[in-house]
Design a protein around this motif. Structure first.
Motif, PDB file in Angstrom:
ATOM      1  N   GLU A 159      -4.868  11.685 -15.033  1.00 44.15           N
ATOM      2  CA  GLU A 159      -4.980  11.655 -16.418  1.00 44.15           C
ATOM      3  C   GLU A 159      -5.529  13.104 -17.089  1.00 44.15           C
ATOM      4  O   GLU A 159      -5.818  12.792 -18.035  1.00 44.15           O
ATOM      5  N   PHE A 160      -6.502  13.902 -15.896  1.00 42.92           N
ATOM      6  CA  PHE A 160      -6.452  15.437 -16.306  1.00 42.92           C
ATOM      7  C   PHE A 160      -5.551  15.980 -16.829  1.00 42.92           C
ATOM      8  O   PHE A 160      -6.207  17.468 -16.660  1.00 42.92           O
ATOM      9  N   VAL A 161      -4.427  15.957 -16.194  1.00 39.03           N
ATOM     10  CA  VAL A 161      -3.065  16.494 -15.876  1.00 39.03           C
ATOM     11  C   VAL A 161      -2.318  16.910 -17.440  1.00 39.03           C
ATOM     12  O   VAL A 161      -1.847  15.982 -17.494  1.00 39.03           O
ATOM     13  N   ASP A 162      -1.946  17.783 -17.306  1.00 43.12           N
ATOM     14  CA  ASP A 162      -1.151  17.617 -18.889  1.00 43.12           C
ATOM     15  C   ASP A 162       0.150  17.571 -18.052  1.00 43.12           C
ATOM     16  O   ASP A 162       0.664  18.310 -17.071  1.00 43.12           O
ATOM     17  N   GLU A 163       1.286  16.702 -19.145  1.00 48.24           N
ATOM     18  CA  GLU A 163       2.221  16.396 -18.405  1.00 48.24           C
ATOM     19  C   GLU A 163       3.631  17.428 -18.251  1.00 48.24           C
ATOM     20  O   GLU A 163       4.125  17.751 -16.848  1.00 48.24           O
ATOM     21  N   ALA A 164       3.168  18.376 -18.228  1.00 45.07           N
ATOM     22  CA  ALA A 164       3.861  20.275 -18.689  1.00 45.07           C
ATOM     23  C   ALA A 164       3.064  20.725 -16.798  1.00 45.07           C
ATOM     24  O   ALA A 164       4.254  21.677 -16.789  1.00 45.07           O
ATOM     25  N   ASP A 165       2.956  20.316 -16.344  1.00 46.08           N
ATOM     26  CA  ASP A 165       1.614  21.126 -15.176  1.00 46.08           C
ATOM     27  C   ASP A 165       1.687  19.633 -14.716  1.00 46.08           C
ATOM     28  O   ASP A 165       1.354  19.903 -12.965  1.00 46.08           O
ATOM     29  N   ALA A 166       2.141  18.475 -14.982  1.00 51.24           N
ATOM     30  CA  ALA A 166       1.552  17.387 -13.371  1.00 51.24           C
ATOM     31  C   ALA A 166       3.605  18.118 -11.860  1.00 51.24           C
ATOM     32  O   ALA A 166       2.565  17.715 -11.115  1.00 51.24           O
ATOM     33  N   HIS A 167       4.218  18.365 -12.493  1.00 51.52           N
ATOM     34  CA  HIS A 167       5.309  19.081 -11.741  1.00 51.52           C
ATOM     35  C   HIS A 167       4.565  20.501 -10.442  1.00 51.52           C
ATOM     36  O   HIS A 167       5.126  20.261  -9.462  1.00 51.52           O
ATOM     37  N   LYS A 168       3.561  20.727 -10.824  1.00 51.73           N
ATOM     38  CA  LYS A 168       3.082  21.937  -9.946  1.00 51.73           C
ATOM     39  C   LYS A 168       2.004  20.974  -8.969  1.00 51.73           C
ATOM     40  O   LYS A 168       2.400  21.699  -7.443  1.00 51.73           O
ATOM     41  N   GLY A 169       1.766  20.111  -8.962  1.00 52.23           N
ATOM     42  CA  GLY A 169       0.917  19.556  -7.752  1.00 52.23           C
ATOM     43  C   GLY A 169       2.423  18.657  -6.784  1.00 52.23           C
ATOM     44  O   GLY A 169       1.875  18.334  -6.098  1.00 52.23           O
ATOM     45  N   ALA A 170       3.303  18.485  -7.265  1.00 49.79           N
ATOM     46  CA  ALA A 170       4.259  18.065  -5.976  1.00 49.79           C
ATOM     47  C   ALA A 170       4.516  18.536  -4.751  1.00 49.79           C
ATOM     48  O   ALA A 170       4.337  20.195  -4.531  1.00 49.79           O
ATOM     49  N   PHE A 171       4.741  18.222  -4.092  1.00 46.16           N
ATOM     50  CA  PHE A 171       5.385  18.830  -2.691  1.00 46.16           C
ATOM     51  C   PHE A 171       5.703  17.916  -1.741  1.00 46.16           C
ATOM     52  O   PHE A 171       5.151  17.053  -1.437  1.00 46.16           O
ATOM     53  N   THR A 172       6.028  18.660  -0.713  1.00 42.79           N
ATOM     54  CA  THR A 172       6.590  18.246   0.401  1.00 42.79           C
ATOM     55  C   THR A 172       6.934  19.368   1.829  1.00 42.79           C
ATOM     56  O   THR A 172       7.499  19.976   1.848  1.00 42.79           O
ATOM     57  N   LEU A 173       6.072  18.520   2.746  1.00 45.27           N
ATOM     58  CA  LEU A 173       5.819  19.906   4.424  1.00 45.27           C
ATOM     59  C   LEU A 173       7.021  19.282   4.499  1.00 45.27           C
ATOM     60  O   LEU A 173       7.390  17.685   4.942  1.00 45.27           O
ATOM     61  N   THR A 174       6.923  20.166   5.388  1.00 41.50           N
ATOM     62  CA  THR A 174       8.085  19.417   6.732  1.00 41.50           C
ATOM     63  C   THR A 174       7.627  20.746   7.591  1.00 41.50           C
ATOM     64  O   THR A 174       6.743  21.524   8.103  1.00 41.50           O
ATOM     65  N   GLY A 175       8.814  20.715   8.904  1.00 38.77           N
ATOM     66  CA  GLY A 175       8.643  21.508  10.169  1.00 38.77           C
ATOM     67  C   GLY A 175       7.074  21.209  10.365  1.00 38.77           C
ATOM     68  O   GLY A 175       6.458  20.599  10.954  1.00 38.77           O
ATOM     69  N   ASP A 176       6.761  22.924  10.921  1.00 34.80           N
ATOM     70  CA  ASP A 176       4.826  22.968  11.249  1.00 34.80           C
ATOM     71  C   ASP A 176       4.677  22.396   9.782  1.00 34.80           C
ATOM     72  O   ASP A 176       3.008  23.110  10.237  1.00 34.80           O
ATOM     73  N   GLN A 177       4.556  22.313   8.959  1.00 37.31           N
ATOM     74  CA  GLN A 177       4.539  22.710   7.285  1.00 37.31           C
ATOM     75  C   GLN A 177       3.324  21.182   7.698  1.00 37.31           C
ATOM     76  O   GLN A 177       1.847  20.885   6.445  1.00 37.31           O
ATOM     77  N   VAL A 178       3.653  19.661   8.239  1.00 38.08           N
ATOM     78  CA  VAL A 178       2.996  19.376   8.653  1.00 38.08           C
ATOM     79  C   VAL A 178       2.110  19.141   9.822  1.00 38.08           C
ATOM     80  O   VAL A 178       2.745  19.587  11.331  1.00 38.08           O
ATOM     81  N   TYR A 179       0.796  18.467   9.635  1.00 36.85           N
ATOM     82  CA  TYR A 179      -0.430  19.192  10.989  1.00 36.85           C
ATOM     83  C   TYR A 179      -0.916  17.712  11.199  1.00 36.85           C
ATOM     84  O   TYR A 179      -0.736  16.796  11.039  1.00 36.85           O
ATOM     85  N   ASP A 180      -0.486  17.684  12.643  1.00 37.26           N
ATOM     86  CA  ASP A 180      -0.852  16.650  13.740  1.00 37.26           C
ATOM     87  C   ASP A 180      -2.421  16.274  14.463  1.00 37.26           C
ATOM     88  O   ASP A 180      -2.605  15.992  15.510  1.00 37.26           O
ATOM     89  N   GLY A 181      -2.589  17.894  14.255  1.00 36.30           N
ATOM     90  CA  GLY A 181      -4.553  17.493  14.645  1.00 36.30           C
ATOM     91  C   GLY A 181      -4.769  18.260  15.908  1.00 36.30           C
ATOM     92  O   GLY A 181      -5.717  18.168  16.434  1.00 36.30           O
ATOM     93  N   LYS A 182      -3.478  18.852  16.253  1.00 33.53           N
ATOM     94  CA  LYS A 182      -3.986  19.903  17.196  1.00 33.53           C
ATOM     95  C   LYS A 182      -3.646  21.668  17.734  1.00 33.53           C
ATOM     96  O   LYS A 182      -3.991  22.080  16.433  1.00 33.53           O
TER      97      LYS A 182
END
Length: 685
Positions: A662-685
């Protein structure tokens, strides 16, 4: 009078009056009865129209105080009129308040020595007490006089003594030498005045009016001097400063500041011989610093270890237009800076830019421990501060330290080690790679600052949903983020999930990441991340040099009243606050209706007294390379604040938050979307 043997020079005769005018009067030959030179610079400067122009250009200039201080090593005073260091005075600013009976001409400046003042009802600064040699400013001026240390002078466009149209807000004049220091009666107090004389008399001053003739050295009479008399009461000598007559200028003398036994009345006129006297040239008197330093000339492109030092993130003087430039960009300097100097307020356009070739520093160069990474970090806990719960199993190979703030939230510190940091694409690689990528790191102007133009003491870039903290930072979408930033985001997302799951709360994946870069001696003071737009969890990854993170209760909750001494209406009585047991007992009585609200307030007021000051830190965390820290709890940022002080080496801090939709302008909402792939996903090791 504080005496030194006079040597003199003859100049043009002139009559100069001194007296009192208010700030609203136009500049004239009558000098304002205002006290010191301090200038908080909260608003832009400006001069009266119709003043005669100066004949030249200053060797260096600035439009804001911080830029001036960053570029000139002999003037680092962010607010005061004098800059001193190591018991010597190096620079002086002449701006709005130069004091009663002040004077400026082409070669001589007479002003007061500042400090110990408050503003009166008219906005003028007045002395609170008699000045004495215990004053640090005064002693530094006296030392520079004694040891013949030249003083750099700067004149601001609010100065009313020169009566000329100055080209910029702050204008470097030249080096001057101190010729006289003496006491006068200033209002009801005894204050100190100083006479400066231009060091180099061979050339005309740039601030002289157009067409002013300059007297060559060979035509000057260095024997000219004001009359000096010995006081019959104290047996000490004083020069005749004013035309109206000789006065003893020794503050302890019974005859101090009297003309024929009575205090001087009305205006006083400077003695022409006192103004026109000149010391002969002395090639042995040389300043410690160049008036306009050449920092860039001392830096080579292959000086990788120098790029991040304190000296390199300070300012330079533009080699094209002589403007003082702060280093706002991670990679270097730009003179015409659109953020600091928007076109509507820009007086000129300069094409100068200088960006440095950055050679990444190794982890070894910023970590001073004998071994770069411990197999398992040993940690010392200060018994005076809160101790954590230690868990070496659940998130192995991390050591998990959990600090619990009852009824408020938790602070989870995940301590890294060799196995974590040396993993491929782990913290070691991230630290090196972030130095090589052009992230767009910049310093931004603080939105609320006493001194206009003050920049953050760190470099920042924001990814994801826009986030405004102490400054407004332009936000880039995660789709613009490099792989290194997304790998860091993966670690922060994992750490957030671990802390929130343990608390039994709903996990909200972060949709914003703020990356801060710290060079040598940069830090961030106490602050909170308590904006209403933020979710309850904040996670930070630390890379590079070690830093100390301190957490303390906000002052009003610690003491139970505001800075204005108003009792808190809804005092939460947090554990660890001042007088906790007594305040808790009173609060319980109020809740049980055992006492009235009036009785509760009266007893609290008696209990709390009038103590002031900030709360002491309650938690101290040593953040090392690769560590993660998670603050979780809706009330944590409301009741507590934290600071981060890195060691004198390069450090990156990457912090992820959840911004409420509710605090994000509609025009900026897409900026916060992301998809992590491969070693971008962290497993704690």
């Amino acid at each position: 009078m504080l005496r030194k043997p006079p040597r003199t020079d003859k100049g043009p005769k002139q009559t100069v009056l001194t007296g009192r005018v208010t700030r609203s009067r136009k500049p004239a030959s009558v000098i304002a009865d205002k006290l010191p030179e301090e200038d908080l610079d909260s608003t832009p400067g400006g001069q009266e129209t119709g003043l005669p122009p100066v004949q030249g250009k200053p060797p260096a200039w600035a439009e804001s105080r911080p830029e001036l201080c960053d570029a000139l090593p002999w003037f680092r005073s962010a607010q005061g009129g004098y800059y001193y260091n190591g018991s010597l005075c190096y620079g002086c600013l002449l701006d709005a308040d130069s004091g009663i009976r002040a004077y400026v001409d082409d070669e001589v400046v007479i002003t007061r020595i500042g400090g110990g003042c408050i503003k009166d009802a008219e906005g003028n600064l007045v002395l609170l007490k008699d000045q004495d040699t215990d004053s640090t400013v005064l002693s530094s001026v006296m030392n520079s006089w004694k040891w013949k240390n030249p003083i750099g002078l700067i004149i601001g466009d609010r100065n009313s003594q020169l009566n000329r149209k100055l080209p910029h807000r702050y204008n470097v004049m030249a080096y001057f030498r101190i010729t006289d220091v003496w006491y006068e009666r200033i209002g009801t107090k005894k204050g100190v005045k100083v006479r400066f004389e231009k060091l180099d008399l061979t050339e005309a001053s740039w601030w002289a009016t157009t067409g002013t003739s300059h007297l060559p050295i060979e035509q000057r009479d260095f024997a000219l001097a004001p009359e000096t008399k010995r006081c019959p009461t104290c047996n000490l000598e004083s020069k005749q400063v004013y035309k109206e007559g000789w006065m003893c200028l020794t503050p302890s003398c019974a005859r101090f500041w009297t003309l024929k036994g009575t205090a001087p009345r009305g205006t006083l006129t400077f003695n022409e011989a006192f103004l026109n006297a000149r010391l002969p040239p002395d090639p042995q008197i040389q300043p410690h610093f160049d008036l306009v330093p050449d920092l860039l000339g001392t830096m080579r492109e292959d000086s990788g270890d120098l790029i991040f030092k304190r000296i390199a993130w300070k300012g330079i003087v533009c080699p094209l237009c002589s403007r003082c430039i702060a280093r706002r960009f991670w990679r270097g300097w730009k003179c015409s800076d659109e953020l600091l100097h928007p076109p509507s307020k820009r007086s000129h356009q300069c094409s100068f830019e200088r960006y440095l070739k950055i050679s990444p520093l190794s982890v070894r160069s910023v970590i001073e421990e004998f071994e770069i990474h411990p197999a398992k970090r040993a940690i010392y806990f200060d018994p005076k501060l809160q101790l954590p719960h230690i868990d070496d199993r659940s998130l192995y190979p991390y050591r998990k330290l959990v600090y619990n703030l009852p009824g408020v939230g938790t602070l989870t510190h995940l301590v890294a080690n060799r196995a974590i940091n040396t993993r491929a694409n782990g913290p070691d690689d991230l630290f090196r790679q972030l130095q090589s990528v052009d992230l767009g790191l910049q310093r931004y102007p603080l939105q609320q600052s006493i001194v206009r133009g003050t920049l953050t003491a760190h470099y920042a870039v924001n990814y994801g949903c826009p986030y405004k903290y102490v400054v407004s930072v332009d936000s880039k979408g995660f789709n613009e983020a490099c792989d290194e930033v997304l790998r860091a985001l993966g670690r922060l997302t994992w750490a957030t999930q671990q802390a929130v799951s343990e608390a039994g709360d709903q996990f909200l994946a972060p949709n914003e990441l703020l990356l801060l870069g710290y060079m040598e001696d940069m830090k961030i003071g106490y602050h909170d991340d308590g904006e209403s737009s933020l979710g309850p969890t904040i996670a930070t990854l630390s890379l590079g040099a070690r830093a100390s993170m301190l957490l303390r209760m906000k002052s009003k909750y610690y003491h139970g009243y505001t800075k204005a001494k108003r009792l808190l209406d809804g005092d939460p009585v947090l554990e660890g606050c001042a007088h906790h047991a007594e305040r808790r007992a009173l609060k319980d009585k109020l809740d049980a209706a055992a006492i009235t609200r009036a009785e509760y307030d009266a007893q609290r007021r008696t209990l709390l007294g009038n103590r002031r000051g900030e709360a002491p830190p309650c938690i101290k965390i040593e953040l090392n390379h690769g560590d993660l820290v998670v603050m979780h709890g809706e009330k944590l940022q409301k009741f507590y604040e934290h600071s981060v002080v890195p060691e004198k080496n390069l450090r990156f801090a990457l912090t992820a938050r959840y911004i409420k939709p509710e605090f994000v302008d509609e025009a900026d909402a897409h900026k916060g979307a992301f998809t992590l792939t491969g070693d971008q996903v962290y497993d704690g090791k």
